[in-house]
Motif scaffolding. Sequence first.
Motif, PDB file in Angstrom:
ATOM      1  N   ILE A  12       9.858 -47.506 -25.278  1.00  0.00           N
ATOM      2  CA  ILE A  12       9.695 -46.874 -23.960  1.00  0.00           C
ATOM      3  C   ILE A  12       8.753 -47.729 -23.135  1.00  0.00           C
ATOM      4  N   LYS A  13       9.215 -48.082 -21.942  1.00  0.00           N
ATOM      5  CA  LYS A  13       8.465 -49.046 -21.139  1.00  0.00           C
ATOM      6  C   LYS A  13       7.340 -48.395 -20.343  1.00  0.00           C
ATOM      7  N   ASN A  14       6.388 -49.236 -19.947  1.00  0.00           N
ATOM      8  CA  ASN A  14       5.326 -48.844 -19.024  1.00  0.00           C
ATOM      9  C   ASN A  14       4.475 -47.670 -19.495  1.00  0.00           C
ATOM     10  N   LEU A  15       4.133 -47.662 -20.742  1.00  0.00           N
ATOM     11  CA  LEU A  15       3.249 -46.600 -21.217  1.00  0.00           C
ATOM     12  C   LEU A  15       1.852 -47.153 -21.389  1.00  0.00           C
ATOM     13  N   SER A  16       0.843 -46.372 -20.986  1.00  0.00           N
ATOM     14  CA  SER A  16      -0.536 -46.800 -21.221  1.00  0.00           C
ATOM     15  C   SER A  16      -0.845 -46.605 -22.705  1.00  0.00           C
ATOM     16  N   GLN A  17      -1.907 -47.236 -23.131  1.00  0.00           N
ATOM     17  CA  GLN A  17      -2.294 -47.138 -24.535  1.00  0.00           C
ATOM     18  C   GLN A  17      -2.530 -45.672 -24.914  1.00  0.00           C
ATOM     19  N   GLU A  18      -3.191 -44.961 -23.989  1.00  0.00           N
ATOM     20  CA  GLU A  18      -3.530 -43.557 -24.202  1.00  0.00           C
ATOM     21  C   GLU A  18      -2.263 -42.734 -24.433  1.00  0.00           C
ATOM     22  N   GLU A  19      -1.277 -42.968 -23.574  1.00  0.00           N
ATOM     23  CA  GLU A  19      -0.018 -42.234 -23.697  1.00  0.00           C
ATOM     24  C   GLU A  19       0.660 -42.531 -25.027  1.00  0.00           C
ATOM     25  N   LYS A  20       0.604 -43.804 -25.410  1.00  0.00           N
ATOM     26  CA  LYS A  20       1.242 -44.174 -26.678  1.00  0.00           C
ATOM     27  C   LYS A  20       0.642 -43.396 -27.840  1.00  0.00           C
ATOM     28  N   VAL A  21      -0.683 -43.256 -27.807  1.00  0.00           N
ATOM     29  CA  VAL A  21      -1.366 -42.552 -28.894  1.00  0.00           C
ATOM     30  C   VAL A  21      -0.928 -41.087 -28.921  1.00  0.00           C
ATOM     31  N   SER A  22      -0.902 -40.475 -27.719  1.00  0.00           N
ATOM     32  CA  SER A  22      -0.549 -39.057 -27.688  1.00  0.00           C
ATOM     33  C   SER A  22       0.894 -38.837 -28.111  1.00  0.00           C
ATOM     34  N   GLU A 110       3.305 -39.609 -16.941  1.00  0.00           N
ATOM     35  CA  GLU A 110       1.992 -39.110 -17.363  1.00  0.00           C
ATOM     36  C   GLU A 110       2.013 -37.609 -17.606  1.00  0.00           C
ATOM     37  N   GLU A 111       2.999 -36.964 -17.025  1.00  0.00           N
ATOM     38  CA  GLU A 111       3.089 -35.512 -17.217  1.00  0.00           C
ATOM     39  C   GLU A 111       3.780 -35.135 -18.521  1.00  0.00           C
ATOM     40  N   SER A 126       8.906 -34.913 -26.362  1.00  0.00           N
ATOM     41  CA  SER A 126       7.620 -35.354 -25.820  1.00  0.00           C
ATOM     42  C   SER A 126       7.184 -36.697 -26.395  1.00  0.00           C
ATOM     43  N   ALA A 127       7.635 -37.002 -27.582  1.00  0.00           N
ATOM     44  CA  ALA A 127       7.302 -38.299 -28.177  1.00  0.00           C
ATOM     45  C   ALA A 127       8.141 -39.411 -27.562  1.00  0.00           C
ATOM     46  N   LEU A 128       9.416 -39.154 -27.338  1.00  0.00           N
ATOM     47  CA  LEU A 128      10.337 -40.243 -27.019  1.00  0.00           C
ATOM     48  C   LEU A 128      10.913 -40.202 -25.600  1.00  0.00           C
ATOM     49  N   SER A 129      10.522 -39.211 -24.799  1.00  0.00           N
ATOM     50  CA  SER A 129      11.120 -39.094 -23.473  1.00  0.00           C
ATOM     51  C   SER A 129      10.867 -40.327 -22.624  1.00  0.00           C
ATOM     52  N   PHE A 130      11.928 -40.782 -21.925  1.00  0.00           N
ATOM     53  CA  PHE A 130      11.746 -41.875 -20.969  1.00  0.00           C
ATOM     54  C   PHE A 130      11.808 -41.337 -19.551  1.00  0.00           C
ATOM     55  N   GLY A 131      11.640 -40.027 -19.402  1.00  0.00           N
ATOM     56  CA  GLY A 131      11.606 -39.456 -18.067  1.00  0.00           C
ATOM     57  C   GLY A 131      12.929 -38.907 -17.654  1.00  0.00           C
ATOM     58  N   GLY A 132      13.228 -38.995 -16.353  1.00  0.00           N
ATOM     59  CA  GLY A 132      14.390 -38.356 -15.781  1.00  0.00           C
ATOM     60  C   GLY A 132      14.110 -38.214 -14.294  1.00  0.00           C
ATOM     61  N   PHE A 133      14.526 -37.085 -13.703  1.00  0.00           N
ATOM     62  CA  PHE A 133      14.214 -36.928 -12.284  1.00  0.00           C
ATOM     63  C   PHE A 133      13.244 -35.780 -12.046  1.00  0.00           C
ATOM     64  N   SER A 134      12.618 -35.858 -10.908  1.00  0.00           N
ATOM     65  CA  SER A 134      11.706 -34.813 -10.501  1.00  0.00           C
ATOM     66  C   SER A 134      12.060 -34.453  -9.068  1.00  0.00           C
ATOM     67  N   LEU A 135      12.350 -33.185  -8.827  1.00  0.00           N
ATOM     68  CA  LEU A 135      12.839 -32.765  -7.514  1.00  0.00           C
ATOM     69  C   LEU A 135      11.954 -31.649  -6.992  1.00  0.00           C
ATOM     70  N   GLU A 136      11.572 -31.782  -5.699  1.00  0.00           N
ATOM     71  CA  GLU A 136      10.779 -30.710  -5.103  1.00  0.00           C
ATOM     72  C   GLU A 136      11.331 -30.394  -3.718  1.00  0.00           C
ATOM     73  N   ILE A 137      11.484 -29.102  -3.424  1.00  0.00           N
ATOM     74  CA  ILE A 137      12.029 -28.680  -2.132  1.00  0.00           C
ATOM     75  C   ILE A 137      10.911 -28.024  -1.331  1.00  0.00           C
ATOM     76  N   ALA A 138      10.825 -28.421  -0.061  1.00  0.00           N
ATOM     77  CA  ALA A 138       9.743 -27.939   0.791  1.00  0.00           C
ATOM     78  C   ALA A 138       9.886 -26.442   1.066  1.00  0.00           C
ATOM     79  N   LYS A 139       8.736 -25.865   1.418  1.00  0.00           N
ATOM     80  CA  LYS A 139       8.657 -24.434   1.743  1.00  0.00           C
ATOM     81  C   LYS A 139       9.706 -24.044   2.780  1.00  0.00           C
ATOM     82  N   GLY A 140      10.432 -23.011   2.495  1.00  0.00           N
ATOM     83  CA  GLY A 140      11.363 -22.442   3.482  1.00  0.00           C
ATOM     84  C   GLY A 140      12.661 -23.199   3.676  1.00  0.00           C
ATOM     85  N   TYR A 141      12.823 -24.350   3.002  1.00  0.00           N
ATOM     86  CA  TYR A 141      14.038 -25.125   3.254  1.00  0.00           C
ATOM     87  C   TYR A 141      15.194 -24.628   2.386  1.00  0.00           C
ATOM     88  N   LYS A 142      16.317 -24.329   3.050  1.00  0.00           N
ATOM     89  CA  LYS A 142      17.486 -23.859   2.309  1.00  0.00           C
ATOM     90  C   LYS A 142      18.565 -24.933   2.338  1.00  0.00           C
TER      91      LYS A 142
END
Lengths: 414, 478, 244
Positions: A12-22, A110-111, A126-142
Amino acid sequence: MKQNYDFDIGKIKNLSQEEKVSRQKNLDLFYEYGFPSKQVEDWKFTDLNLILNKNFDNISNEVNFESSKEFKAIENFEHNFIFLTNGKIISTNFGHEEKSKILIEDYNQEEVKNIDPSNTLALLNSALSFGGFSLEIAKGYKFKKPLIVYNCFSQDLKNKILNNKNSIKLNEGSELTLIDYSDNNTQNNFIKNTVDTIFLNKNAVLKNVLIQNSKSNGHFYKYIKGSLEGDSNYENYILSSGLKLNKIEIEINLNKDNSSCSIYSALNLLEDQHQEIKTRINHNSPNCKSYQKIKNVLNDKSKGIYQGKIFVEKIAQKTDAYQLSKALIVSDNAEFDAKPELEIYADDVRCSHGSTSGSIDSDAVHYLMTRGISKKESVKLLINGFLNEVLEKITHNELKIFLEKILEKQINGH
Amino acid sequence: MKNQDLNINKEYEYGFTTDIESIRAPKGLNEDTIKFISNIKKEPKWMLDWRLKAFNRLSSLKEPNWQKPKYPKINYQNLYYYSAPKSSSEKPKSLDEIDPKILETYKKLGIPLVEQQRLNGIAVDAVFDSVSVATTFKDELTKKGIIFCSISEAIQEHPDLVKKYLGSVIPLSDHYFATLNSAVFTDGSFVYIPPNTRCPMELSTYFRINASETGQFERTLIIADKGSYVSYLEGCTAPMRDENQLHAANVELIALDDAEIKYSTVQNWYPGDKNGVGGIYNFVTKRGACRGKNSKISWTQVETGSAITWKYPSCILQGDNSVGEFYSIAITNNYQKADTGTKMIHLGKNTKSKIISKGISAGNADNTYRGLVDINKKATNSRNYTQCDSLLMGNKCGAHTVPYIKNKNSTSTIEHEATTTKINEEQLYYCNQRGLDQEEAVSLIVNGFCKEVLQQLPMEFAVEAQKLVAISLEGSVG
Amino acid sequence: MLKITNLKATINEKLILKGLDLDIKPGEVHAIMGPNGSGKSTLANVLSGKNGYEIEGEISFNGMNLNDLKIEERAQKGIFLAFQYPLEIPGVNTNIFLKTSLNSVRKARGEKELDTLTFLKLIKEKAKELNIDEKFLSRQLNVGFSGGEKKKNEILQMKLLEPKLSILDETDSGLDIDALRIVADGVNSYKNKENAFLIITHYQRLLDYIKPDFIHVLSAGKIVKTGNADLGEQLEKTGYANLS
């Protein structure tokens, strides 16, 4: 079976040392338990360890993300899309929407924290995840049009495991229809282990549709964890027939008053397909509602399972909770198992469940045949009617027609 | 519920102890204890061997921990496994020889041991602590070829039947408590109904734990031969003690072709006081095999006592067209916990099962229905119907429903329904308006809620059970 | 017999009865009429002692302060409410319910409780008077009864318990003309100098059969008009709209 796993956090790319340990800690913990077998109560009806041992020589988490950049979008159905290959974002299109109201990005690595130590697949994720997408919709938007998440896969996934995480957050009063659309027409055995976290703020409405669009040797596990604030509503439709193995685990936390959720599923399982839907609805607050209707048709040697739990906290008075599972067993070698569970600590509640399983009504078949329809067609017609009922509540006409088509295709075996 | 002051908790009616001398095995669970039990009962060697085999298996088994009610670890070495009233160490030959104190005890319990009380028409086997003290109506039953005696006597007198059927439904090493029972069981009832015989009266066993620090491990074996019918009742009480007492019984039923067994239980072991101190741990294994075609086994239980109840009277439907039924009322109040239900295993063709379960929780109690319906591949045209209803009274108790449903057959149907509700305030109001006080109203409505199950009980038991339902819930609405 | 002074009743923080006065003497028949939502059923509920209401003002019944009494104590002292929607109680046999109820009331009155045989004889007699099929008595209480059957069952209970004050809450609703006559006959045959009736109704039609001594018009939680039997007919013509 540890020797058969080729799991390496270094892939898994771009992991900090701390993340690798966890992450290594999570992986070590996973090794302690391994893939769950039927001795684990939550996996009583799906012996994952046994199934994987049968179908996989070794399992590796080394995945190539570069291979496929093309996909065929669905026609005659206006929509926005997120295109994922092997779980990672390749492109997005929000052409029907106000772009300033939408935040879409790669899942923040990091999350990646462990969610639930008792769920070993979540640990592995949690050990092997390489992420995915994160989506957020603003208040009141339909959202004006549905959003389709195209899940496409490369052809080199034999004996691989994909671990990904997505997050969907709807701010106050926003609305979205999100269609998780899997297209993975492949003979290769591979595993996908996904964790989706969903957060609905006050008054938000999310319709979440899960579609499998092809027959596949994929072994999928998906864990959806939803948290709902006051007056919000989560609706889930599961049309995931076609996978060799699929387990969808949905945990919804009704955390504030008047929040509600409903889960509908229509599955037509063929050959030796094995699908399990496991739900846990936590009524943590008063005046919340939950509704579940799970329908299964079992053909050939298939096996369908529903494990549903309604949990009502002491303070959750005036809870209204219902779960219904219905199964048609069409073949002598098919099986349906259910464990509809109630755990209730508040007294002023209305909680009930029903579960039926049995054969197709032979009188109905007979009746149709007297009207000149062949036996095969009659059975298909009845199956169609049985499963289609699940889509009844959908008011959005275009969406309904779209889903009816998908379902018809699944009833015909893709 | 304002205006209502109902905090008087009626004392457990059967909480007296009887002061009699008893003979005990030395404390502790070991081979010597088992030999002591076997020896004092003058058992043949095959029986002792069987017990020792069970004891040896025990070391490889663990106490189950998946059930909802948890309990503090039991020190099995600190229990007495055999306790018998001294005066009956030589089995009395007639009721006249029984210690008058024991007769007095049964009189207090309302159980007629004296034959003059024929009017009741129930044959009784009374088990006091570890031994059977009296069996009534023996002569009349013997005339019909019916055997109704203590299991100890059956081991002596009818070894062939015992050898053939003991452990044939609950295998020796089935699970921890069943195996423990197989090693140390002390007494219990034995019934054999010969072919084409309808048992002319209800057979009944009353169990009473009297001695302290004693586990009660009784064993019941009922065989209904081809075309026969028997209705069997059991009742249980115990004195009030601060300590928890273990009761781990095994009950095996065998119904051959066209035979029917109706087994009813009113379980009223001491439930502990209102703070949850003391009471019986009632860990019981009950299983029936519908071995023959067209056979039927029907379990009815009214569970109101015990600190913890943990039992699943089950039916193995082996014979074609066989029928299994389970009717249950489980009431938990104060700190009682119950985890009970049934297993219906469909193996034969055209087998049918029906489950009606009514759970009522009040106070701080916890009540779980746990059940399995399993229709196997060869059980074509089989049916199950299950109805589980839970009633919650107050906001400190819990009600749980955990059914396991497995259907492997395309011609078979399973229907399961469950509801959880609280007692209906409008119904209470209606009853109050007609002059019924709160307790009468609750008792009336709860008895209505349980009606389908109460109807299954033989007349004599039904009245008692209704009263028990009312008493168990006293002080629960306030 | 019943004296209500400045009665105010609040439920869920909403004031329903806003200062109501009423005086009923033995032998009298009072009718309360009024539009929907005027507080008619609330009055019936408050008199029976139903939980959930906040009460101000005085209700005195034969010298006792009703507010101090529980629901069942009021019933035992002779207040009977014939419900607008009689409850179904599954599993509870009608006979057993009636016997328990009667014996509770008798016990409170210091009378001897009836044994089953005497009770059955009595109930069969009463049922016959009301043209109620005996079979109903062995069925579950009100379960599967038609609207009319339920209402007849209420009147049967009234005649059985022999209350001093009978409150009939919209007893006429849901009744066909034959059932209405039977119910009215039942009431009329029970009426005497010692007891009193409070008839709550939306329509005049029940009052054609049971002649009231007084008619009170309830509107927005207060009695706005009181008159004799003629007032009902007048209301039938003009409606409630002109009053308030």
